[in-house]
Design an enzyme around this catalytic site. Structure first.
Site, PDB file in Angstrom:
ATOM      1  N   ASP A 231       2.998  -4.072  -0.340  1.00 38.17           N
ATOM      2  CA  ASP A 231       2.094  -2.949  -0.563  1.00 38.17           C
ATOM      3  C   ASP A 231       2.712  -1.773   0.208  1.00 38.17           C
ATOM      4  O   ASP A 231       3.522  -1.964   1.122  1.00 38.17           O
ATOM      5  CB  ASP A 231       0.670  -3.246  -0.075  1.00 38.17           C
ATOM      6  CG  ASP A 231      -0.333  -2.226  -0.643  1.00 38.17           C
ATOM      7  OD1 ASP A 231       0.110  -1.171  -1.152  1.00 38.17           O
ATOM      8  OD2 ASP A 231      -1.551  -2.467  -0.570  1.00 38.17           O
TER       9      ASP A 231
HETATM   10  C1  BGC Z   1      -2.615   0.435  -2.194  1.00 39.90           C
HETATM   11  C2  BGC Z   1      -1.985  -0.163  -3.440  1.00 39.90           C
HETATM   12  C3  BGC Z   1      -1.270   0.917  -4.201  1.00 39.90           C
HETATM   13  C4  BGC Z   1      -0.231   1.543  -3.280  1.00 39.90           C
HETATM   14  C5  BGC Z   1       0.556   2.646  -3.921  1.00 39.90           C
HETATM   15  C6  BGC Z   1      -1.622   1.214  -1.374  1.00 39.90           C
HETATM   16  O1  BGC Z   1      -2.259   1.920  -0.362  1.00 39.90           O
HETATM   17  O2  BGC Z   1      -3.181  -0.584  -1.421  1.00 39.90           O
HETATM   18  O3  BGC Z   1      -2.959  -0.748  -4.247  1.00 39.90           O
HETATM   19  O4  BGC Z   1      -0.688   0.391  -5.344  1.00 39.90           O
HETATM   20  O5  BGC Z   1      -0.885   2.105  -2.160  1.00 39.90           O
HETATM   21  O6  BGC Z   1      -0.229   3.776  -4.111  1.00 39.90           O
END
Ligand code: BGC
Length: 817
Positions: A231
């Protein structure tokens, strides 16, 4: 290895570079070897392709290319419509191709452990079978277009609070049966190109470097051979992550990660063959992702809007309909539309899934357009919870003159977002006050709710109807018109239980945990599994939803009455539409296990089918069950185990309305011991597991409960957050400065809240890896010294002097998130 030849031509530095992002959204390219750069982006219910140059300070998530905002998972799951979510996946795939995006970052299949999780609107259900099936179909849809998906957030990321550091303490059985199952179904049935590991720790180890999770379970047991990406900012130690089975760090850490890889290979800490295999997986994704991109791909956005409306109409849940007040099909009636959401719908949640919609329906306009006599009163101001007596008085006045008052209320933007959790399950006080005031003037009140999570409804017994619109995307206004007028017969069923109040929920004493850990003491008893076991009344049960027609169930048949656990069993039954309108019904099949030495939920969803039936039509529904439908996860043998005995098959229209029952006798193909916790942990058999004691939880956890609180005398290090430092002299001051700056940049609203949580709850290491150069390693060390109240070194002095200017750059830091 597929790309052995290319890999042999890459330098160590190039290989290492490929293991991290090129920037926030792109993978690294190596031009001289024809390796292109591909783009990945959010997700899940629409495309958020950011226009980075134009993003204004404070506007941390907006400014993306217009895209269809489809219904969020809170809604699609309530449709229980596997085919339809597959269609949505295909449309999303098309929009990715149009924007040259190779991987869409979704779907999210984390379980709704508590109704408070700020991101529940982005997740499907409290039930892993339903979530897994919806996710698999979504993924198959997107990937049929040659575009990848990212199944997220793997795993046990069931809250926003301290999501980047918290250690989720979960027993293995609960993990397998509840928290991993949806991932497992999606992996096995749809093979997502990528899986995104969660920020949090799972049983003591960051998910990004959890070998048990990423290799033993995901790859060795489930046979996954795609790519695991962190993530955004979930990387801890990149080399440990690669060794554990993670492949790609996102976003770019500005060269820090790749440098660590090069050093580790040179020092012998990382075997170059392991690195090569990792690069092979990354190249596989890059080439697959680039293969289907071609310029000038176009798709019909109007058709996508229409599809979004169809899905939304199929998802909304009719919760109450006394005296058949709905549908509103009499145009001569005087209708009062009350509440700002009638004109300005609440249709999506905030955070990384925020879509810039191509168009936006308003329910009010749809009614006017279609010749209804509707008058409007605002009723409340969406941007505040304050009760505005004037707005309420004029709404009540309007209601007094109408035949029917339709009140549009729900959770406002500030309630549901990535980055923070709700504190309670109440609606804004101004909305409840409005309903009560309208009820005083009109007895024909219909409430139309918006929001992606369970709420309490204090006025439920006094209003005549409630339509739950959930967060249903850009066409939700149109879909509400369709359902309210009967153009579409409601067929959605709740994908989560609506409890009577927060105090009834299974995780209430263990959510969101303490500074270090969150203990899943309720074990497997999440959602209806808990309410059924503890025999609690609920506001609305899992699987509940009304229709404008009625269905009759009959004639349940089992393909066999006895079977061994390696066979399959077909359950069939008849469903007839005995009402006057055509409509769809979601038939649900639950299995109840026999008494056992191990605790079990009274029933579990193991099959469902949505059928559309014309008035008077009858059909036979068939649902196939297999070993997993009857198995529990036996931690004695670390495997799925079906105990011999008599199992009940329950077919119904909700988890609490079972209409047909039969039984089947099963013989297990293995003889193994079943864990027995009756003496050590009786609460799981006949108590309220929300109150499991330390000893009881330790028994099911099979190891000691880890420390909950941090020893604050320990020094602050890079894995600490600013929250850990509020007690230090300088920490307190820095905290105040940051709070003030964030308030200013975010404008006090939802952005401030999200930024504040991010600022205080991200590990200090992320200030460096995620700041695109605003912070560096030296500054981070100096910050630790400062927070540890150490004598100020020259670099700490420099840092302190620079803090005001670094803070000015905070929008930069949050910009692309
Ligand atoms: C989120 C993800 C997301 C990623 C990119 C993270 O903060 O938890 O779900 O895909 O950011 O934006």
């Amino acid at each position: 290895m597929k790309y052995k030849e290319i890999i042999s031509k890459l330098t160590l530095e190039e290989k290492a570079a490929l293991c991290s992002g090129k920037d926030f959204w792109h993978l690294v390219d190596v031009g001289r070897l024809g390796i292109p750069s591909i783009m990945v982006t959010d997700g899940p219910h629409g495309l958020r392709k950011q226009n980075q140059e134009k993003t204004a300070a404070g506007d941390v998530l907006g400014n993306s290319a217009p895209a269809t905002c489809f219904p969020t998972a809170s809604a699609t799951a309530s449709s229980w419509d596997i085919e339809l979510i597959g269609e949505m996946g295909k449309a999303l795939g098309d929009e990715c191709l149009k924007e040259n995006v190779s991987v869409l970052l979704g779907p999210g299949v984390n379980m709704k452990r508590s109704p408070l999780c700020g991101r529940n609107f982005e997740y499907f259900s409290e039930d892993p079978f339903l979530a897994g099936k919806m996710a698999a179909s979504f993924i198959n849809g997107v990937q049929s277009k040659g575009v990848g998906t990212s199944l997220k957030h793997f795993a046990a990321n069931n809250q926003e609070c301290r999501r980047m550091t918290i250690d989720s303490v979960v027993d293995e059985r609960a993990l397998r049966e509840i928290y991993l199952t949806a991932f497992e179904i999606a992996v096995k049935e749809a093979k997502p190109w990528t899986i995104m590991n969660a920020y949090n720790k799972l049983n003591g180890t960051y998910c990004a470097e959890n070998k048990w999770l990423l290799t033993d379970v995901l790859r060795d047991e489930w046979g996954y051979n795609g790519l695991v990406v962190t993530d955004w900012g979930a990387e801890n130690e990149i080399v440990d992550g690669i060794k554990a089975g993670k492949n790609l760090e996102m976003p770019s850490s500005g060269g820090i990660g790749p440098k660590k890889i090069v050093n580790a290979v040179n020092s012998g800490e990382l075997d170059v063959n392991v690195l090569d295999k990792n690069v092979d997986t990354i190249l596989e994704l890059i080439f697959k992702g680039a293969e289907n991109l071609h310029s000038n791909y176009d798709c019909d956005m109007k058709a996508h809007h229409a599809l979004a409306r169809k899905i939304a109409g199929n998802s909304m849940v009719l919760l109450k309909n006394e005296e058949n007040i709905l549908p509103l099909d009499d145009k001569s009636k005087k209708i009062a539309f009350i509440g700002e959401m009638a004109k300005q719908p609440r249709y999506q949640g905030a955070g990384s899934s925020l879509i810039n919609p191509t168009e936006l329906d308003s329910c009010y306009q749809e009614f006017l357009k279609n010749g209804y006599k509707v008058a409007y009163a605002r009723g409340y101001d969406k941007t505040t919870d304050e009760v505005d007596e004037k707005l309420i008085a004029s709404a009540a006045e309007l209601a007094s003159k109408a035949d029917i008052a339709v009140v549009f209320i729900g959770l406002t933007e500030i309630y549901e977002s990535e980055g923070f959790d709700r504190k309670h399950i109440n609606l804004p006080p101004s909305h409840n006050a409005l309903v009560n005031a309208v009820l005083e003037k009109n007895e024909n009140v219909v409430v139309v709710l918006s929001g992606g999570a369970a709420v309490s409804m204090p006025w439920l017994y006094d209003v005549k109807a409630v339509l739950n619109g959930l967060l249903s995307g850009q066409a939700s206004g149109g879909a509400m018109f369709d359902v309210l007028t009967g153009k579409v017969n409601p067929s959605g069923k709740l994908s989560e239980t609506y409890p009577l109040n927060l105090d009834d929920t299974p995780s209430r004493y263990n959510f969101p945990g303490t500074l270090l850990t969150v203990e899943y003491r309720e074990s497997i008893f999440i959602g209806y599994r808990y309410y059924d076991k503890t025999e609690k009344e609920v506001l609305f049960p899992f699987g509940f939803g009304l229709s404008y027609t009625q269905f009759e169930y009959s004639n349940i048949k089992l393909s066999k009455k006895e079977f061994t656990d390696n066979e399959t069993l077909v359950v069939s039954f008849k469903v007839k539409n005995i009402g006057e309108r055509d409509g769809a019904e979601v038939c649900q099949l639950y299995v109840a296990s026999p008494e056992s030495k191990i605790f079990k939920a009274p029933k579990e969803l193991k099959g469902f089918k949505k059928v559309f039936l014309k008035s008077g039509e009858e059909t036979t529904v068939e649902i196939e069950l297999n070993k997993r439908s009857f198995a529990f996860y036996n931690v004695n043998v670390h495997d799925w185990h079906v105990e011999s005995g008599e199992y009940k098959i329950l077919v119904g229209t909700s988890s609490r309305e079972i209409l047909l029952t039969d039984k089947v006798s099963i013989t297990s193909s293995i003889e193994v011991d079943v864990p027995d916790y009756k003496l050590q942990a009786p609460v799981y058999y006949n108590g309220d597991m929300a109150f499991a004691t330390d000893d009881e939880f330790t028994a099911v956890l099979c190891h000691k409960i880890p420390e909950k609180e941090r020893d604050m005398s320990l020094p602050i290090d890079k894995n600490c957050t600013l929250e850990y430092a509020v007690g230090t002299k300088r920490g307190e001051k820095i905290t105040k400065v940051i709070t003030a700056v964030v308030e200013k940049i975010g404008g006090g609203g939802i952005n401030s809240e999200m930024m504040k949580n991010t600022a205080f709850q991200i590990p200090l290491r992320c200030f460096v890896t995620m700041s695109s150069g605003v912070f560096n390693d030296e500054m981070c060390d100096a910050l630790c010294d400062v927070l540890n109240d150490k004598p100020l070194t020259p670099s700490a002095m420099k840092l302190l002097k620079n803090i005001p200017s670094a803070l000015k750059k905070l929008p930069e830091l949050f910009k692309s998130m």
